[in-house]
Design a protein around this motif. Structure first.
Motif, mmCIF file in Angstrom:
data_model
loop_
_atom_site.group_PDB
_atom_site.id
_atom_site.type_symbol
_atom_site.label_atom_id
_atom_site.label_comp_id
_atom_site.label_asym_id
_atom_site.label_seq_id
_atom_site.Cartn_x
_atom_site.Cartn_y
_atom_site.Cartn_z
ATOM 1 N N PRO A 61 0.819 -1.218 0.000
ATOM 2 C CA PRO A 61 0.000 0.000 0.000
ATOM 3 C C PRO A 61 0.849 1.261 0.000
ATOM 4 O O PRO A 61 2.036 1.242 0.329
ATOM 5 C CB PRO A 61 -0.774 -0.116 1.320
ATOM 6 N N ARG A 62 0.247 2.343 -0.396
ATOM 7 C CA ARG A 62 0.906 3.652 -0.374
ATOM 8 C C ARG A 62 1.241 4.084 1.056
ATOM 9 O O ARG A 62 2.289 4.677 1.315
ATOM 10 C CB ARG A 62 -0.022 4.666 -1.048
ATOM 11 N N GLU A 63 0.351 3.809 2.000
ATOM 12 C CA GLU A 63 0.580 4.189 3.397
ATOM 13 C C GLU A 63 -0.079 3.178 4.311
ATOM 14 O O GLU A 63 -0.932 2.401 3.887
ATOM 15 C CB GLU A 63 0.033 5.587 3.693
ATOM 16 N N ARG A 64 0.333 3.201 5.554
ATOM 17 C CA ARG A 64 -0.286 2.356 6.580
ATOM 18 C C ARG A 64 -0.504 3.174 7.846
ATOM 19 O O ARG A 64 0.355 3.976 8.242
ATOM 20 C CB ARG A 64 0.589 1.148 6.920
ATOM 21 N N LEU A 65 -1.653 2.964 8.483
ATOM 22 C CA LEU A 65 -1.932 3.484 9.817
ATOM 23 C C LEU A 65 -1.970 2.295 10.756
ATOM 24 O O LEU A 65 -2.779 1.375 10.567
ATOM 25 C CB LEU A 65 -3.259 4.242 9.841
ATOM 26 N N LEU A 66 -1.097 2.294 11.757
ATOM 27 C CA LEU A 66 -0.896 1.128 12.592
ATOM 28 C C LEU A 66 -1.019 1.472 14.075
ATOM 29 O O LEU A 66 -0.943 2.646 14.458
ATOM 30 C CB LEU A 66 0.501 0.548 12.327
ATOM 31 N N PHE A 67 -1.195 0.431 14.882
ATOM 32 C CA PHE A 67 -1.199 0.549 16.340
ATOM 33 C C PHE A 67 -2.249 1.567 16.806
ATOM 34 O O PHE A 67 -1.928 2.612 17.380
ATOM 35 C CB PHE A 67 0.200 0.910 16.856
ATOM 36 N N ASP A 68 -3.503 1.211 16.511
ATOM 37 C CA ASP A 68 -4.648 2.082 16.840
ATOM 38 C C ASP A 68 -4.500 3.455 16.210
ATOM 39 O O ASP A 68 -4.845 4.475 16.816
ATOM 40 C CB ASP A 68 -4.826 2.205 18.366
ATOM 41 N N ARG A 69 -3.961 3.462 14.991
ATOM 42 C CA ARG A 69 -3.800 4.678 14.191
ATOM 43 C C ARG A 69 -2.846 5.686 14.844
ATOM 44 O O ARG A 69 -2.852 6.869 14.524
ATOM 45 C CB ARG A 69 -5.155 5.335 13.904
ATOM 46 N N GLN A 70 -1.995 5.193 15.734
ATOM 47 C CA GLN A 70 -1.048 6.067 16.416
ATOM 48 C C GLN A 70 0.185 6.340 15.563
ATOM 49 O O GLN A 70 0.859 7.352 15.740
ATOM 50 C CB GLN A 70 -0.631 5.442 17.754
ATOM 51 N N LEU A 71 0.480 5.443 14.621
ATOM 52 C CA LEU A 71 1.687 5.558 13.804
ATOM 53 C C LEU A 71 1.314 5.427 12.333
ATOM 54 O O LEU A 71 0.621 4.498 11.941
ATOM 55 C CB LEU A 71 2.691 4.472 14.209
ATOM 56 N N LYS A 72 1.793 6.368 11.539
ATOM 57 C CA LYS A 72 1.561 6.360 10.095
ATOM 58 C C LYS A 72 2.890 6.153 9.386
ATOM 59 O O LYS A 72 3.902 6.767 9.749
ATOM 60 C CB LYS A 72 0.937 7.685 9.647
ATOM 61 N N VAL A 73 2.885 5.306 8.368
ATOM 62 C CA VAL A 73 4.082 5.020 7.582
ATOM 63 C C VAL A 73 3.808 5.344 6.119
ATOM 64 O O VAL A 73 2.803 4.896 5.549
ATOM 65 C CB VAL A 73 4.495 3.538 7.694
ATOM 66 N N VAL A 74 4.693 6.130 5.510
ATOM 67 C CA VAL A 74 4.618 6.428 4.082
ATOM 68 C C VAL A 74 6.056 6.576 3.594
ATOM 69 O O VAL A 74 6.935 6.949 4.379
ATOM 70 C CB VAL A 74 3.784 7.697 3.814
ATOM 71 N N HIS A 75 6.316 6.272 2.341
ATOM 72 C CA HIS A 75 7.705 6.264 1.899
ATOM 73 C C HIS A 75 8.285 7.656 1.712
ATOM 74 O O HIS A 75 9.434 7.917 2.083
ATOM 75 C CB HIS A 75 7.835 5.488 0.583
ATOM 76 N N ASP A 76 7.525 8.553 1.123
ATOM 77 C CA ASP A 76 8.101 9.801 0.636
ATOM 78 C C ASP A 76 7.554 11.034 1.353
ATOM 79 O O ASP A 76 8.243 11.658 2.139
ATOM 80 C CB ASP A 76 7.897 9.914 -0.872
ATOM 81 N N HIS A 77 6.327 11.388 1.080
ATOM 82 C CA HIS A 77 5.672 12.558 1.675
ATOM 83 C C HIS A 77 4.216 12.183 1.874
ATOM 84 O O HIS A 77 3.626 11.502 1.019
ATOM 85 C CB HIS A 77 5.802 13.767 0.744
ATOM 86 N N PRO A 78 3.597 12.587 2.975
ATOM 87 C CA PRO A 78 2.225 12.133 3.232
ATOM 88 C C PRO A 78 1.196 12.588 2.205
ATOM 89 O O PRO A 78 0.134 11.984 2.095
ATOM 90 C CB PRO A 78 1.910 12.697 4.626
ATOM 91 N N GLU A 79 1.508 13.611 1.422
ATOM 92 C CA GLU A 79 0.522 14.130 0.477
ATOM 93 C C GLU A 79 0.986 14.110 -0.972
ATOM 94 O O GLU A 79 0.188 14.388 -1.871
ATOM 95 C CB GLU A 79 0.130 15.564 0.865
ATOM 96 N N GLU A 80 2.268 13.799 -1.227
ATOM 97 C CA GLU A 80 2.773 13.889 -2.593
ATOM 98 C C GLU A 80 3.746 12.750 -2.871
ATOM 99 O O GLU A 80 4.853 12.720 -2.323
ATOM 100 C CB GLU A 80 3.461 15.239 -2.819
#
Length: 218
Positions: free
Chosen positions: A99-118
Motif C-alpha cells: 500500500p501507499r501508506e499504513r496506519l498502525l497501532f490504533d492509528r497512532q503511527l503512520k508510515v509512508v515512503h516519501d511525503h504524506p501528500e505527494e
C-alpha cells in the motif's frame, strides 16, 4: 507482535542489501514490532532474500518508488533492472500489493515512503514540520536515505535512515526505535560487512557504482 506494542523498530530503504538488513534485525533488541517505510528492493544484489526476510517476519511495509519501478518495468537504475529480471512473479506480485501508506497501532503511527501528500517528493530534514502530521502521533518517512527525527508538541516526524544504502556520509546501516507511550525516538547505526555486499554486486549485472558508494555512505 505484542498485543499492545510500545517500542517499534523502524526500517526504510533496505535496497536489496540482505547483509545490512540482517545486521539491523540482529541489533534491534527488545522491540514489540517492526515496520518498514518502503524500498525493499533496488540498487543491491539480494532483492529476493530481503523480501523473504520482511515477509517471514510479517513486517508491515509500504510501497517505495523503487518497489514500484521494479513492478512497472520502469527501472531507475541497474539494481532495479536486476530485481525485475531475477524476482519471481510471486515476489513481484507482493511488491505490487504494497500500500501507499499504513496506519498502525490504533492509528497512532503512520508510515509512508516519501511525503504524506505527494508521491515521490523528498521530505528532507529541513522540511520536517508538525504540519506533516495528521491525527497520528508518529509519522515515519523514508526516501531521502538521511536519518533524522524531530519531536514536536503534536508528535514525532522521523526518517529512520537507510538500512541498505545510507546517504548521510555514514556508511553504517541505519534504523530507529520509537516509543509510543513516551513519544520518544532513538536513532541507531550498526556496522555490517560492506565488502561482502560489494563482492556480491560484482557477481551480478549491477553497476559497480552501486557497490562503491556503500563504503562512503553516499
Amino acid at each position: 507482535m505484542s498485543d499492545h506494542p510500545t517500542r517499534i523498530g523502524l526500517l526504510s530503504d533496505i535496497h536489496s542489501n540482505a547483509v545490512a538488513l540482517e545486521a539491523v534485525l540482529d541489533d534491534l533488541g527488545d522491540v514489540d514490532a517492526v515496520v518498514c517505510a518502503g524500498d525493499v528492493v533496488g540498487y543491491g544484489p539480494s532483492p529476493a532474500q530481503c523480501i523473504d526476510s520482511i515477509r517471514t517476519r510479517e513486517i508491515p511495509t509500504v510501497e517505495g518508488n523503487h518497489d514500484r519501478a521494479v513492478v512497472n518495468g520502469q527501472p531507475y537504475e541497474s539494481g532495479d533492472q536486476y530485481a525485475s529480471l531475477t524476482l519471481s512473479e510471486e515476489k513481484q506480485a507482493w511488491l505490487a500489493g504494497l500500500p501507499r501508506e499504513r496506519l498502525l497501532f490504533d492509528r497512532q503511527l503512520k508510515v509512508v515512503h516519501d511525503h504524506p501528500e505527494e508521491k515521490n517528493r523528498y521530505t528532507i530534514p529541513a522540511a520536517f514540520d508538525p504540519i506533516l502530521l495528521g491525527d497520528e502521533d508518529v509519522l515515519v518517512l523514508g526516501h531521502t536515505h538521511i536519518q533524522h527525527a524531530e519531536v514536536f508538541d503534536a508528535g514525532i516526524v522521523v526518517n529512520p535512515g537507510s538500512v541498505g544504502q545510507p546517504r548521510d556520509n555514514n556508511p553504517k546501516a541505519a534504523y530507529a526505535v520509537v516509543n509510543l507511550d513516551t513519544l520518544s525516538v532513538e536513532l541507531h547505526r550498526v556496522s555490517y560487512d560492506i565488502g561482502a555486499v560489494q563482492r556480491r554486486i560484482g557477481d551480478t549485472s549491477i553497476d559497480s557504482y552501486n557497490a562503491n558508494r556503500l563504503a562512503k555512505g553516499q
